[in-house]
Design an enzyme around this catalytic site. Structure first.
Site, short mmCIF file in Angstrom:
data_model
loop_
_atom_site.label_atom_id
_atom_site.label_comp_id
_atom_site.label_asym_id
_atom_site.label_seq_id
_atom_site.Cartn_x
_atom_site.Cartn_y
_atom_site.Cartn_z
N LYS A 74 2.17 -2.86 7.03
CA LYS A 74 2.55 -3.34 5.82
C LYS A 74 4.01 -3.26 5.74
O LYS A 74 4.76 -3.79 4.72
CB LYS A 74 1.61 -2.61 5.35
CG LYS A 74 0.15 -3.26 5.01
CD LYS A 74 -0.26 -4.70 4.23
CE LYS A 74 0.28 -4.81 3.05
NZ LYS A 74 -0.20 -5.92 2.42
N THR A 83 1.09 -1.55 -0.30
CA THR A 83 -0.12 -0.01 0.14
C THR A 83 0.70 1.04 0.48
O THR A 83 2.11 1.06 0.77
CB THR A 83 -1.03 0.03 1.20
OG1 THR A 83 -1.52 1.11 1.57
CG2 THR A 83 0.51 -0.18 2.76
N ASP A 84 0.11 2.32 -0.53
CA ASP A 84 1.01 3.74 -0.54
C ASP A 84 0.95 3.83 0.77
O ASP A 84 2.03 5.20 1.54
CB ASP A 84 0.25 4.44 -1.43
CG ASP A 84 -1.15 4.94 -1.18
OD1 ASP A 84 -1.49 4.45 -0.17
OD2 ASP A 84 -1.50 5.72 -1.99
N GLU A 85 0.74 3.68 1.83
CA GLU A 85 0.37 4.16 3.26
C GLU A 85 1.57 4.10 4.03
O GLU A 85 1.68 4.83 5.05
CB GLU A 85 -0.81 3.61 3.75
CG GLU A 85 -2.41 3.98 3.40
CD GLU A 85 -2.96 4.09 4.20
OE1 GLU A 85 -3.44 3.66 6.03
OE2 GLU A 85 -4.53 3.45 4.11
N TYR A 89 -1.97 -0.29 10.80
CA TYR A 89 -1.79 -0.76 9.35
C TYR A 89 -0.73 -0.34 8.90
O TYR A 89 -0.21 -1.54 8.20
CB TYR A 89 -3.27 -0.27 8.81
CG TYR A 89 -3.16 -0.64 7.23
CD1 TYR A 89 -3.61 -2.48 7.20
CD2 TYR A 89 -3.64 -0.24 6.35
CE1 TYR A 89 -3.32 -2.98 5.66
CE2 TYR A 89 -3.29 -0.33 4.88
CZ TYR A 89 -3.23 -1.59 4.98
OH TYR A 89 -3.14 -1.36 3.63
P1 NAD Z 1 -9.18 -7.08 2.25
O1 NAD Z 1 -10.03 -7.15 3.49
O2 NAD Z 1 -10.95 -6.83 1.46
O3 NAD Z 1 -9.18 -8.86 1.87
C1 NAD Z 1 -8.04 -9.44 2.66
C2 NAD Z 1 -8.50 -10.39 2.68
O4 NAD Z 1 -7.75 -11.77 2.96
C3 NAD Z 1 -9.74 -11.47 3.33
O5 NAD Z 1 -10.06 -12.46 2.45
C4 NAD Z 1 -9.73 -11.98 4.51
O6 NAD Z 1 -9.98 -13.36 4.13
C5 NAD Z 1 -7.96 -12.63 3.50
N1 NAD Z 1 -7.31 -12.97 5.19
C6 NAD Z 1 -7.21 -11.90 6.27
N2 NAD Z 1 -6.18 -12.50 7.10
C7 NAD Z 1 -5.90 -13.92 6.54
C8 NAD Z 1 -4.55 -14.90 7.10
N3 NAD Z 1 -4.17 -14.69 8.04
N4 NAD Z 1 -4.57 -16.00 6.53
C9 NAD Z 1 -5.10 -16.33 5.08
N5 NAD Z 1 -6.30 -14.99 4.90
C10 NAD Z 1 -6.30 -13.92 5.51
O7 NAD Z 1 -8.57 -6.49 1.40
P2 NAD Z 1 -8.20 -5.49 0.37
O8 NAD Z 1 -8.98 -4.29 0.20
O9 NAD Z 1 -8.82 -6.43 -0.65
O10 NAD Z 1 -6.52 -5.80 0.39
C11 NAD Z 1 -5.91 -6.87 0.02
C12 NAD Z 1 -4.17 -6.29 -0.18
O11 NAD Z 1 -4.56 -5.26 -0.82
C13 NAD Z 1 -4.33 -5.45 0.96
O12 NAD Z 1 -2.15 -6.65 1.10
C14 NAD Z 1 -3.46 -3.85 1.07
O13 NAD Z 1 -3.19 -3.58 2.44
C15 NAD Z 1 -3.49 -4.33 0.13
N6 NAD Z 1 -4.22 -2.51 -0.16
C16 NAD Z 1 -5.33 -2.50 -0.60
C17 NAD Z 1 -5.79 -1.60 -0.82
C18 NAD Z 1 -7.63 -0.46 -1.07
O14 NAD Z 1 -7.52 0.87 -0.82
N7 NAD Z 1 -8.25 -1.48 -0.41
C19 NAD Z 1 -4.94 -0.22 -0.89
C20 NAD Z 1 -3.48 -0.80 -1.52
C21 NAD Z 1 -3.33 -2.37 -1.00
O1 DAU Z 2 -4.25 4.19 0.03
C1 DAU Z 2 -4.37 2.43 0.40
C2 DAU Z 2 -5.07 2.09 1.75
O2 DAU Z 2 -6.51 2.90 1.39
C3 DAU Z 2 -4.84 0.79 1.49
O3 DAU Z 2 -3.62 0.05 1.87
C4 DAU Z 2 -6.24 0.42 2.85
O4 DAU Z 2 -6.53 -0.58 2.73
C5 DAU Z 2 -7.60 1.14 3.16
O5 DAU Z 2 -8.31 1.18 3.54
C6 DAU Z 2 -7.39 2.53 2.21
O6 DAU Z 2 -7.12 3.01 3.42
P1 DAU Z 2 -7.90 3.88 4.10
O7 DAU Z 2 -7.91 4.05 5.68
O8 DAU Z 2 -7.08 5.71 3.10
O9 DAU Z 2 -9.39 4.27 3.76
P2 DAU Z 2 -11.10 4.65 4.11
O10 DAU Z 2 -11.39 4.01 3.20
O11 DAU Z 2 -10.64 3.55 5.78
O12 DAU Z 2 -10.65 5.79 4.31
C7 DAU Z 2 -10.74 6.87 2.73
C8 DAU Z 2 -10.57 8.26 3.83
O13 DAU Z 2 -12.02 7.84 4.46
C9 DAU Z 2 -9.58 8.60 4.74
O14 DAU Z 2 -9.31 9.87 5.06
C10 DAU Z 2 -10.80 8.12 5.83
C11 DAU Z 2 -11.92 8.71 5.70
N1 DAU Z 2 -13.84 8.54 7.03
C12 DAU Z 2 -13.18 6.66 6.47
C13 DAU Z 2 -14.25 5.88 7.04
C14 DAU Z 2 -14.77 5.10 7.12
C15 DAU Z 2 -13.98 9.32 7.11
O15 DAU Z 2 -14.08 10.28 6.87
N2 DAU Z 2 -15.29 8.76 7.86
C16 DAU Z 2 -15.33 6.99 7.36
O16 DAU Z 2 -16.15 7.05 8.05
#
Ligand code: NAD
Ligand code: DAU
Length: 349
Positions: free
Chosen positions: A160, A131-133, A156
């Site tokens: 990562k 992730t970019d975080e 988180y």
């Molecule tokens: P998600 O939470 O939707 O899915 C995570 C999956 O991992 C789930 O299916 C869960 O059951 C599985 N999991 C959790 N713990 C586990 C374990 N111990 N063993 C096996 N499986 C397990 O997450 P996502 O949003 O699809 O993110 C997927 C990946 O991409 C993550 O590594 C996250 O850090 C990365 N990522 C997410 C975003 C985003 O915006 N969602 C952006 C950049 C990177």
């Molecule tokens: O940048 C990549 C990341 O983006 C991924 O690595 C993470 O897995 C993914 O969850 C996401 O993280 P964020 O914290 O940026 O996403 P989230 O959707 O939780 O929040 C987006 C923005 O909205 C953030 O600035 C917080 C704000 N927010 C979020 C929630 C859930 C609110 O204002 N209210 C809310 O209830």
């Protein structure tokens, strides 16, 4: 490579990656390993579950012995590792589960790959999805590049960042062939409604408050999930070993502006007059350690591998809102039970 282990394939991004790989590469065996935590859902993969070259395994990536068995049994030669605890707010409530899954889980997979491949790394690849975080936060200008120093702020992103370091250490120390990508915020179908966009779509439909953290001025860089899956495909097949690639859409939105766009789109679909649901906007206490701005420079991925996002944001939001409104049963199934407890803990205390 033929036998590809995709971890976290029942989650949001993972299910799009599994689907893309099954439809694009009929010669690959795809092994989807997922623990099916609250975020994992086999309904995400109903359309492909009967493919002959698809196997699902419900297991925990932290179980090293089991990971070794799975590598051996399925003769794994490529890994795309997405399994993780992924929600920042949950990491603030329970950092330990993030350390366990994201750090120990990644380490178990690295060790299983190293032992099974026994230093014969030809045509093998361990691709880690990050992730970019990990880069921390930006002020109003500048971008994260692949050279930006790590500076995570939430449990988180710290977990990562640690997993990224372990992946690189296996390359530097043992020569394990790895690639890493760091992506910005994803949106699209099948995202669990704890993250901003699906949470707010669902709340607007149910006339529930829209909890905006702080003043809503934080900025995120949004990418359509199917574009992320395509980037993963390109990096997996053409990325250079040992390299990192940033993935992002050059698509920055201040939260409050994004929220108004979501409201406008959902209200239109529900036949409400424009802006009706603006009254649901509720400013609440800011997230602890809330990063101000993320913005990804993905020019390396574009210039080296030719990837670029395919969708304009408004079109992506339209598609996403349509999907959620047409799949209310999916939302209802996953928002029953423990989701209610999480929601109360987060937003109603
Ligand atoms: P998600 O939470 O939707 O899915 C995570 C999956 O991992 C789930 O299916 C869960 O059951 C599985 N999991 C959790 N713990 C586990 C374990 N111990 N063993 C096996 N499986 C397990 O997450 P996502 O949003 O699809 O993110 C997927 C990946 O991409 C993550 O590594 C996250 O850090 C990365 N990522 C997410 C975003 C985003 O915006 N969602 C952006 C950049 C990177
Ligand atoms: O940048 C990549 C990341 O983006 C991924 O690595 C993470 O897995 C993914 O969850 C996401 O993280 P964020 O914290 O940026 O996403 P989230 O959707 O939780 O929040 C987006 C923005 O909205 C953030 O600035 C917080 C704000 N927010 C979020 C929630 C859930 C609110 O204002 N209210 C809310 O209830």
């Amino acid at each position: 490579m033929k036998n590809i282990l995709i971890t976290g394939g029942a989650g949001f991004i993972g299910s799009h990656v599994v689907r893309l790989f099954l439809n694009s590469y009929p010669n690959y065996n795809i092994i989807n390993l997922d623990l099916l935590t609250y975020a994992g859902n086999l309904e995400n993969l109903k359309d492909i579950q009967n493919y002959d070259n698809y196997t699902f395994i419900k297991e925990d990536i932290c179980n090293l012995d089991l990971m070794k068995t799975i590598f051996e049994k399925h003769q794994i030669d490529g890994v795309i590792h997405l399994a993780a605890e992924s929600h920042v707010d949950r990491s603030i409530l329970d950092p330990f589960s993030f350390a366990k899954t994201n750090i120990i889980g990644t380490l178990s997979l690295l060790q299983a790959a190293k032992e099974f491949w026994k230093d014969d790394f030809k045509n093998k690849l361990f691709y880690h999805v990050s992730t970019d975080e990990v880069y921390g936060t930006l002020s109003d200008s500048g971008y994260f590049t692949e050279k930006t120093s790590y500076d995570p702020h939430s449990p988180y992103s710290a977990s990562k960042a640690s997993s990224d370091h372990f992946v690189r250490s296996f390359y530097d120390t043992y020569g394990l062939p790895i690639t890493i990508s760091n992506c910005s915020n994803n949106y699209g179908s099948h995202q669990f409604p704890e993250k901003l966009i699906p949470l707010f779509i669902n709340n607007i439909c149910n006339n529930k408050k829209l909890p905006v953290y702080g003043e809503g001025n934080n900025v995120r860089d949004w990418l359509f999930v199917e574009d992320h899956a395509k980037a993963i495909d390109v990096i997996f097949h053409k990325g250079r070993i040992g390299e990192t690639y940033n993935i992002g859409g050059f698509n920055e939105w201040k939260n409050i502006d994004l929220i108004k766009l979501i409201i406008k789109t959902v209200d239109k679909h529900l036949g409400r007059s424009e802006g009706t649901s603006n009254e649901l906007i509720t400013y609440v206490k800011d997230r602890a350690g809330h990063d101000y701005r993320y913005a990804i420079d993905s020019s390396k991925l574009n210039s080296e591998l030719g990837w670029k996002p395919s969708l304009q944001f408004e079109e992506g939001i339209e598609k996403t809102v349509t999907w959620y409104l047409e799949n209310k049963a999916w939302v209802e199934n996953i928002t029953s039970g423990s989701y209610q407890e999480y929601y109360a803990e987060m937003y109603e205390k």
